[in-house]
Design a protein around this motif. Structure first.
Motif, PDB file in Angstrom:
ATOM      1  N   GLU A   1       0.837  -1.201   0.000  1.00  0.00           N
ATOM      2  CA  GLU A   1       0.000   0.000   0.000  1.00  0.00           C
ATOM      3  C   GLU A   1       0.874   1.255   0.000  1.00  0.00           C
ATOM      4  O   GLU A   1       1.726   1.403   0.855  1.00  0.00           O
ATOM      5  N   LEU A   2       0.643   2.142  -0.955  1.00  0.00           N
ATOM      6  CA  LEU A   2       1.478   3.334  -1.094  1.00  0.00           C
ATOM      7  C   LEU A   2       1.437   4.244   0.122  1.00  0.00           C
ATOM      8  O   LEU A   2       2.392   4.974   0.375  1.00  0.00           O
ATOM      9  N   ASP A   3       0.359   4.204   0.893  1.00  0.00           N
ATOM     10  CA  ASP A   3       0.271   5.051   2.078  1.00  0.00           C
ATOM     11  C   ASP A   3       0.784   4.365   3.342  1.00  0.00           C
ATOM     12  O   ASP A   3       0.759   4.944   4.421  1.00  0.00           O
ATOM     13  N   ASN A   4       1.295   3.145   3.221  1.00  0.00           N
ATOM     14  CA  ASN A   4       1.863   2.414   4.351  1.00  0.00           C
ATOM     15  C   ASN A   4       3.189   3.069   4.747  1.00  0.00           C
ATOM     16  O   ASN A   4       4.027   3.364   3.887  1.00  0.00           O
ATOM     17  N   ASP A   5       3.402   3.291   6.037  1.00  0.00           N
ATOM     18  CA  ASP A   5       4.611   3.981   6.503  1.00  0.00           C
ATOM     19  C   ASP A   5       5.889   3.249   6.115  1.00  0.00           C
ATOM     20  O   ASP A   5       6.889   3.877   5.747  1.00  0.00           O
ATOM     21  N   CYS A   6       5.885   1.934   6.201  1.00  0.00           N
ATOM     22  CA  CYS A   6       7.071   1.157   5.829  1.00  0.00           C
ATOM     23  C   CYS A   6       7.340   1.265   4.332  1.00  0.00           C
ATOM     24  O   CYS A   6       8.484   1.425   3.907  1.00  0.00           O
ATOM     25  N   ASN A   7       6.295   1.201   3.541  1.00  0.00           N
ATOM     26  CA  ASN A   7       6.421   1.337   2.090  1.00  0.00           C
ATOM     27  C   ASN A   7       7.005   2.704   1.748  1.00  0.00           C
ATOM     28  O   ASN A   7       7.943   2.804   0.947  1.00  0.00           O
ATOM     29  N   LYS A   8       6.460   3.758   2.353  1.00  0.00           N
ATOM     30  CA  LYS A   8       6.960   5.114   2.092  1.00  0.00           C
ATOM     31  C   LYS A   8       8.431   5.241   2.495  1.00  0.00           C
ATOM     32  O   LYS A   8       9.227   5.832   1.760  1.00  0.00           O
ATOM     33  N   ALA A   9       8.782   4.668   3.639  1.00  0.00           N
ATOM     34  CA  ALA A   9      10.170   4.730   4.099  1.00  0.00           C
ATOM     35  C   ALA A   9      11.085   3.969   3.146  1.00  0.00           C
ATOM     36  O   ALA A   9      12.194   4.424   2.843  1.00  0.00           O
ATOM     37  N   ALA A  10      10.636   2.826   2.669  1.00  0.00           N
ATOM     38  CA  ALA A  10      11.447   2.033   1.740  1.00  0.00           C
ATOM     39  C   ALA A  10      11.716   2.801   0.457  1.00  0.00           C
ATOM     40  O   ALA A  10      12.860   2.854  -0.026  1.00  0.00           O
ATOM     41  N   ARG A  11      10.678   3.421  -0.076  1.00  0.00           N
ATOM     42  CA  ARG A  11      10.852   4.186  -1.316  1.00  0.00           C
ATOM     43  C   ARG A  11      11.741   5.398  -1.098  1.00  0.00           C
ATOM     44  O   ARG A  11      12.594   5.712  -1.937  1.00  0.00           O
ATOM     45  N   ALA A  12      11.606   6.076   0.039  1.00  0.00           N
ATOM     46  CA  ALA A  12      12.446   7.245   0.335  1.00  0.00           C
ATOM     47  C   ALA A  12      13.902   6.838   0.552  1.00  0.00           C
ATOM     48  O   ALA A  12      14.822   7.509   0.072  1.00  0.00           O
ATOM     49  N   ASN A  13      14.119   5.737   1.264  1.00  0.00           N
ATOM     50  CA  ASN A  13      15.480   5.250   1.497  1.00  0.00           C
ATOM     51  C   ASN A  13      16.138   4.843   0.186  1.00  0.00           C
ATOM     52  O   ASN A  13      17.317   5.132  -0.044  1.00  0.00           O
ATOM     53  N   LEU A  14      15.383   4.170  -0.677  1.00  0.00           N
ATOM     54  CA  LEU A  14      15.942   3.758  -1.959  1.00  0.00           C
ATOM     55  C   LEU A  14      16.304   4.978  -2.803  1.00  0.00           C
ATOM     56  O   LEU A  14      17.371   5.009  -3.426  1.00  0.00           O
ATOM     57  N   ALA A  15      15.449   5.984  -2.802  1.00  0.00           N
ATOM     58  CA  ALA A  15      15.750   7.200  -3.566  1.00  0.00           C
ATOM     59  C   ALA A  15      17.031   7.855  -3.044  1.00  0.00           C
ATOM     60  O   ALA A  15      17.885   8.289  -3.830  1.00  0.00           O
ATOM     61  N   ALA A  16      17.181   7.926  -1.723  1.00  0.00           N
ATOM     62  CA  ALA A  16      18.394   8.515  -1.135  1.00  0.00           C
ATOM     63  C   ALA A  16      19.624   7.690  -1.505  1.00  0.00           C
ATOM     64  O   ALA A  16      20.677   8.245  -1.849  1.00  0.00           O
ATOM     65  N   PHE A  17      19.484   6.369  -1.443  1.00  0.00           N
ATOM     66  CA  PHE A  17      20.608   5.509  -1.802  1.00  0.00           C
ATOM     67  C   PHE A  17      21.005   5.698  -3.261  1.00  0.00           C
ATOM     68  O   PHE A  17      22.186   5.862  -3.582  1.00  0.00           O
ATOM     69  N   GLU A  18      20.031   5.638  -4.154  1.00  0.00           N
ATOM     70  CA  GLU A  18      20.341   5.735  -5.588  1.00  0.00           C
ATOM     71  C   GLU A  18      20.981   7.077  -5.925  1.00  0.00           C
ATOM     72  O   GLU A  18      21.908   7.134  -6.736  1.00  0.00           O
ATOM     73  N   ALA A  19      20.531   8.142  -5.285  1.00  0.00           N
ATOM     74  CA  ALA A  19      21.134   9.454  -5.517  1.00  0.00           C
ATOM     75  C   ALA A  19      22.586   9.475  -5.051  1.00  0.00           C
ATOM     76  O   ALA A  19      23.469   9.986  -5.745  1.00  0.00           O
ATOM     77  N   ALA A  20      22.842   8.903  -3.870  1.00  0.00           N
ATOM     78  CA  ALA A  20      24.214   8.862  -3.346  1.00  0.00           C
ATOM     79  C   ALA A  20      25.101   7.954  -4.193  1.00  0.00           C
ATOM     80  O   ALA A  20      26.267   8.273  -4.451  1.00  0.00           O
ATOM     81  N   PHE A  21      24.556   6.832  -4.629  1.00  0.00           N
ATOM     82  CA  PHE A  21      25.302   5.879  -5.461  1.00  0.00           C
ATOM     83  C   PHE A  21      25.714   6.551  -6.772  1.00  0.00           C
ATOM     84  O   PHE A  21      26.853   6.409  -7.222  1.00  0.00           O
ATOM     85  N   LEU A  22      24.794   7.309  -7.353  1.00  0.00           N
ATOM     86  CA  LEU A  22      25.084   8.048  -8.581  1.00  0.00           C
ATOM     87  C   LEU A  22      26.119   9.135  -8.319  1.00  0.00           C
ATOM     88  O   LEU A  22      27.092   9.280  -9.063  1.00  0.00           O
ATOM     89  N   LYS A  23      25.938   9.890  -7.242  1.00  0.00           N
ATOM     90  CA  LYS A  23      26.851  10.996  -6.905  1.00  0.00           C
ATOM     91  C   LYS A  23      28.280  10.487  -6.692  1.00  0.00           C
ATOM     92  O   LYS A  23      29.242  11.172  -7.034  1.00  0.00           O
ATOM     93  N   GLN A  24      28.407   9.292  -6.136  1.00  0.00           N
ATOM     94  CA  GLN A  24      29.734   8.715  -5.892  1.00  0.00           C
ATOM     95  C   GLN A  24      30.360   8.133  -7.164  1.00  0.00           C
ATOM     96  O   GLN A  24      31.478   7.632  -7.130  1.00  0.00           O
ATOM     97  N   GLY A  25      29.621   8.177  -8.255  1.00  0.00           N
ATOM     98  CA  GLY A  25      30.142   7.673  -9.522  1.00  0.00           C
ATOM     99  C   GLY A  25      30.097   6.155  -9.623  1.00  0.00           C
ATOM    100  O   GLY A  25      30.806   5.567 -10.434  1.00  0.00           O
TER     101      GLY A  25
END
Length: 117
Positions: free
Chosen positions: A66-90
């Motif tokens: 469920e998109l409004d589930n707190d765990c789901n939202k946290a997972a998507r936010a954490n993944l976005a932060a990770f992917e941005a950092a992974f890209l930034k680090q080259g």
């Protein structure tokens, strides 16, 4: 990632007595397990590490779809932060596509307005 306010969901393995989790999720993963593997030098390369981080998010979204589930939202936010950092680090090998997709997926769902007809 472990320092994020919403990372508590993923800090340790999901308890074995969580209803249906181990039946649904065949490859559990968490940040504690990832940290231990990093410290032990267990990852062959950055992509193997990234695969485990992505697995954490994938498992969370699969178990709590469920998109409004707190765990789901946290997972998507954490993944976005990770992917941005992974890209930034080259380290990203996809030209930033995973970062773009994760950022889009982390955005809050919006309801379409009905047009007044």
């Amino acid at each position: 990632l472990r320092k994020r306010k919403d990372a508590d969901w993923f800090a340790e393995p999901v308890p074995a007595d969580t209803p249906g989790y181990l039946e649904m999720i065949k490859s559990p993963m968490d940040y504690g397990t990832i940290s231990a593997a990093l410290e032990a030098g267990s990852y062959a390369d950055a992509e193997a590490f990234a695969a485990d981080v992505r697995l954490v998010a994938s498992n969370a979204v699969a178990y709590s779809p469920e998109l409004d589930n707190d765990c789901n939202k946290a997972a998507r936010a954490n993944l976005a932060a990770f992917e941005a950092a992974f890209l930034k680090q080259g380290l990203a090998t996809d030209g930033g596509e995973a970062a773009k997709a994760a950022t889009a997926a982390a955005k809050p769902a919006t309801r379409k307005r009905k047009s007044a007809a």
